[in-house]
Design a protein around this motif. Sequence first.
Motif, PDB file in Angstrom:
ATOM      1  N   LYS A  64       0.729  -1.274   0.104  1.00  0.00           N
ATOM      2  CA  LYS A  64       0.091   0.013  -0.005  1.00  0.00           C
ATOM      3  C   LYS A  64       0.991   1.270  -0.093  1.00  0.00           C
ATOM      4  CE  LYS A  64      -4.004  -2.216   1.878  1.00  0.00           C
ATOM      5  NZ  LYS A  64      -4.150  -3.114   0.889  1.00  0.00           N
ATOM      6  N   MET A  65       2.006   1.449   0.717  1.00  0.00           N
ATOM      7  CA  MET A  65       2.659   2.508   0.921  1.00  0.00           C
ATOM      8  C   MET A  65       3.473   2.882  -0.247  1.00  0.00           C
ATOM      9  SD  MET A  65       1.934   4.017   3.706  1.00  0.00           S
ATOM     10  CE  MET A  65       3.003   5.438   3.925  1.00  0.00           C
ATOM     11  N   PHE A  66       3.822   1.732  -1.158  1.00  0.00           N
ATOM     12  CA  PHE A  66       4.287   2.073  -2.577  1.00  0.00           C
ATOM     13  C   PHE A  66       3.407   2.377  -3.323  1.00  0.00           C
ATOM     14  CE2 PHE A  66       4.387   0.291  -6.691  1.00  0.00           C
ATOM     15  CZ  PHE A  66       5.712   0.915  -7.276  1.00  0.00           C
ATOM     16  N   TRP A  67       2.179   2.146  -3.202  1.00  0.00           N
ATOM     17  CA  TRP A  67       1.371   2.821  -4.177  1.00  0.00           C
ATOM     18  C   TRP A  67       0.873   4.300  -3.808  1.00  0.00           C
ATOM     19  CZ3 TRP A  67       0.854   0.838  -8.760  1.00  0.00           C
ATOM     20  CH2 TRP A  67       0.977  -0.660  -9.039  1.00  0.00           C
ATOM     21  N   VAL A  68       0.917   4.478  -2.699  1.00  0.00           N
ATOM     22  CA  VAL A  68       0.589   5.922  -2.238  1.00  0.00           C
ATOM     23  C   VAL A  68       1.632   6.783  -2.611  1.00  0.00           C
ATOM     24  CG1 VAL A  68       0.679   7.280  -0.081  1.00  0.00           C
ATOM     25  CG2 VAL A  68      -0.637   5.052  -0.005  1.00  0.00           C
ATOM     26  N   TYR A  69       2.814   6.489  -2.532  1.00  0.00           N
ATOM     27  CA  TYR A  69       3.830   7.118  -2.867  1.00  0.00           C
ATOM     28  C   TYR A  69       4.051   7.369  -4.568  1.00  0.00           C
ATOM     29  CZ  TYR A  69       5.661   7.518   1.783  1.00  0.00           C
ATOM     30  OH  TYR A  69       5.907   7.435   3.057  1.00  0.00           O
ATOM     31  N   PHE A  70       3.964   5.920  -5.124  1.00  0.00           N
ATOM     32  CA  PHE A  70       3.740   5.926  -6.830  1.00  0.00           C
ATOM     33  C   PHE A  70       2.701   7.064  -7.324  1.00  0.00           C
ATOM     34  CE2 PHE A  70       2.641   3.870 -10.517  1.00  0.00           C
ATOM     35  CZ  PHE A  70       3.803   4.029 -11.427  1.00  0.00           C
ATOM     36  N   THR A  71       1.506   6.557  -6.697  1.00  0.00           N
ATOM     37  CA  THR A  71       0.207   7.598  -7.409  1.00  0.00           C
ATOM     38  C   THR A  71       0.557   8.962  -7.026  1.00  0.00           C
ATOM     39  OG1 THR A  71      -0.862   7.204  -5.447  1.00  0.00           O
ATOM     40  CG2 THR A  71      -1.370   5.693  -7.359  1.00  0.00           C
ATOM     41  N   GLY A  72       1.115   9.469  -5.798  1.00  0.00           N
ATOM     42  CA  GLY A  72       1.651  10.672  -5.617  1.00  0.00           C
ATOM     43  C   GLY A  72       2.457  11.208  -6.542  1.00  0.00           C
ATOM     44  N   LEU A  73       3.444  10.491  -7.060  1.00  0.00           N
ATOM     45  CA  LEU A  73       4.569  11.046  -8.028  1.00  0.00           C
ATOM     46  C   LEU A  73       3.780  10.863  -9.358  1.00  0.00           C
ATOM     47  CD1 LEU A  73       7.559   8.746  -7.144  1.00  0.00           C
ATOM     48  CD2 LEU A  73       7.240  11.572  -6.823  1.00  0.00           C
ATOM     49  N   ILE A  74       2.765  10.186  -9.862  1.00  0.00           N
ATOM     50  CA  ILE A  74       2.186  10.132 -11.133  1.00  0.00           C
ATOM     51  C   ILE A  74       1.244  11.521 -11.182  1.00  0.00           C
ATOM     52  CG2 ILE A  74       0.035   9.139 -12.243  1.00  0.00           C
ATOM     53  CD1 ILE A  74       0.954   6.663 -11.604  1.00  0.00           C
ATOM     54  N   GLU A  75       0.696  11.903  -9.900  1.00  0.00           N
ATOM     55  CA  GLU A  75       0.016  13.180  -9.811  1.00  0.00           C
ATOM     56  C   GLU A  75       1.005  14.521 -10.062  1.00  0.00           C
ATOM     57  OE1 GLU A  75      -2.488  13.296  -6.585  1.00  0.00           O
ATOM     58  OE2 GLU A  75      -3.676  11.482  -7.068  1.00  0.00           O
ATOM     59  N   ILE A  76       1.890  14.363  -9.413  1.00  0.00           N
ATOM     60  CA  ILE A  76       3.047  15.453  -9.845  1.00  0.00           C
ATOM     61  C   ILE A  76       3.479  15.582 -11.271  1.00  0.00           C
ATOM     62  CG2 ILE A  76       5.255  16.221  -8.944  1.00  0.00           C
ATOM     63  CD1 ILE A  76       4.714  15.270  -5.995  1.00  0.00           C
ATOM     64  N   ALA A  77       3.987  14.357 -11.780  1.00  0.00           N
ATOM     65  CA  ALA A  77       4.335  14.214 -13.040  1.00  0.00           C
ATOM     66  C   ALA A  77       3.217  14.637 -14.066  1.00  0.00           C
ATOM     67  CB  ALA A  77       4.799  12.653 -13.524  1.00  0.00           C
ATOM     68  N   ALA A  78       1.895  14.465 -13.640  1.00  0.00           N
ATOM     69  CA  ALA A  78       0.894  14.899 -14.508  1.00  0.00           C
ATOM     70  C   ALA A  78       0.625  16.368 -14.599  1.00  0.00           C
ATOM     71  CB  ALA A  78      -0.608  14.219 -14.217  1.00  0.00           C
ATOM     72  N   GLY A  79       0.914  17.106 -13.281  1.00  0.00           N
ATOM     73  CA  GLY A  79       0.779  18.353 -13.255  1.00  0.00           C
ATOM     74  C   GLY A  79       1.900  18.982 -14.003  1.00  0.00           C
ATOM     75  N   ILE A  80       3.141  18.493 -13.955  1.00  0.00           N
ATOM     76  CA  ILE A  80       4.222  18.788 -15.084  1.00  0.00           C
ATOM     77  C   ILE A  80       4.093  18.627 -16.573  1.00  0.00           C
ATOM     78  CG2 ILE A  80       6.420  18.723 -15.529  1.00  0.00           C
ATOM     79  CD1 ILE A  80       7.127  17.947 -12.544  1.00  0.00           C
ATOM     80  N   GLY A  81       3.518  17.496 -16.775  1.00  0.00           N
ATOM     81  CA  GLY A  81       3.147  17.233 -18.373  1.00  0.00           C
ATOM     82  C   GLY A  81       2.055  18.153 -18.775  1.00  0.00           C
ATOM     83  N   LEU A  82       1.270  18.340 -18.068  1.00  0.00           N
ATOM     84  CA  LEU A  82       0.020  19.400 -18.587  1.00  0.00           C
ATOM     85  C   LEU A  82       0.536  20.803 -18.899  1.00  0.00           C
ATOM     86  CD1 LEU A  82      -3.066  18.774 -16.037  1.00  0.00           C
ATOM     87  CD2 LEU A  82      -2.807  18.170 -18.381  1.00  0.00           C
ATOM     88  N   MET A  83       1.807  21.173 -18.530  1.00  0.00           N
ATOM     89  CA  MET A  83       2.182  22.702 -18.754  1.00  0.00           C
ATOM     90  C   MET A  83       3.246  22.216 -19.896  1.00  0.00           C
ATOM     91  SD  MET A  83       0.515  24.340 -17.042  1.00  0.00           S
ATOM     92  CE  MET A  83       0.954  25.715 -17.554  1.00  0.00           C
ATOM     93  N   ILE A  84       3.481  21.270 -20.464  1.00  0.00           N
ATOM     94  CA  ILE A  84       4.592  20.985 -21.813  1.00  0.00           C
ATOM     95  C   ILE A  84       3.582  20.841 -22.671  1.00  0.00           C
ATOM     96  CG2 ILE A  84       6.363  19.650 -22.459  1.00  0.00           C
ATOM     97  CD1 ILE A  84       7.095  18.816 -19.609  1.00  0.00           C
ATOM     98  N   PRO A  85       3.417  21.660 -23.870  1.00  0.00           N
ATOM     99  CA  PRO A  85       2.717  21.511 -24.843  1.00  0.00           C
ATOM    100  C   PRO A  85       2.569  20.322 -25.596  1.00  0.00           C
ATOM    101  CG  PRO A  85       3.221  23.791 -24.635  1.00  0.00           C
ATOM    102  CD  PRO A  85       4.050  23.125 -23.698  1.00  0.00           C
ATOM    103  N   SER A  86       4.126  19.829 -25.734  1.00  0.00           N
ATOM    104  CA  SER A  86       4.140  18.776 -26.848  1.00  0.00           C
ATOM    105  C   SER A  86       3.548  17.465 -26.066  1.00  0.00           C
ATOM    106  CB  SER A  86       5.576  18.643 -26.968  1.00  0.00           C
ATOM    107  OG  SER A  86       6.393  18.490 -26.091  1.00  0.00           O
ATOM    108  N   ILE A  87       3.529  17.265 -24.854  1.00  0.00           N
ATOM    109  CA  ILE A  87       2.966  16.084 -24.222  1.00  0.00           C
ATOM    110  C   ILE A  87       1.659  16.254 -23.311  1.00  0.00           C
ATOM    111  CG2 ILE A  87       5.170  15.083 -23.881  1.00  0.00           C
ATOM    112  CD1 ILE A  87       5.117  15.743 -21.052  1.00  0.00           C
ATOM    113  N   ARG A  88       0.949  17.461 -23.566  1.00  0.00           N
ATOM    114  CA  ARG A  88      -0.171  17.807 -22.831  1.00  0.00           C
ATOM    115  C   ARG A  88      -1.342  16.768 -23.384  1.00  0.00           C
ATOM    116  NH1 ARG A  88      -1.031  23.379 -24.002  1.00  0.00           N
ATOM    117  NH2 ARG A  88       0.235  23.687 -22.193  1.00  0.00           N
TER     118      ARG A  88
END
Length: 152
Positions: A64-88
Motif C-alpha cells: 500500500k505505501m508503495f502505491w501511495v507514493y507512486f500515485t503521488g509521483l504520478i500526480e506530480i508528473a501529470a501536473g508538470i506534463g500538462l504544462m508542456i505543450p508537446s505532451i499535454r
Amino acid sequence: MKLLAILFITFALALVGTKIFEGNWNLLFSGNLGMAVFMLFTGFAHFKFQKGMALMIPEFIPAKMFWVYFTGLIEIAAGIGLMIPSIRELTSILLIIFFILVFIANIDSSRKKVNLFKADYSGPGMAYLYKERIPMQIILIAWTWFFGIYLN
C-alpha cells in the motif's frame, strides 16, 4: 469540494494574469495551469497524509505505501506534463484514465469511512462519495478533457 477551490482560484488568477500581461484571456494556459496546480497539490498530499492514503487502497492490493507514493509521483508528473505543450494531450488522456481508476479507491474508502487526514475510520462515508467525490470526479475529467484535449 474544497480541493476544487485550488483549481478554480488558480484558473481565475491565471486568466486575469494573461489578460493583464498578454492582452488576451488565455483559456488554454489558464485551464491547464489550474489543473497542474491542483495535481501538484494532491500529489504532494500523498506524502503528507500517507497513512490516511494507505487506508484508501482496497485490501486486495499489496504494498500500500508503495502505491501511495507512486500515485503521488504520478500526480506530480501529470501536473508538470500538462504544462508542456508537446505532451499535454497524452498527459490529459492518461490523467483521465488515472481519474477513473482512482475512483475505485474512492468508492472503497467511502464504504470504509476512511478519514484521510486523521488516518482512521471516522470519515463521512458514502455521503461524501455521492455529494462530493462523484461531482468532483466529473468536473476533473471534463476539465482535463476540455483544456488538455479539446482546446489543445
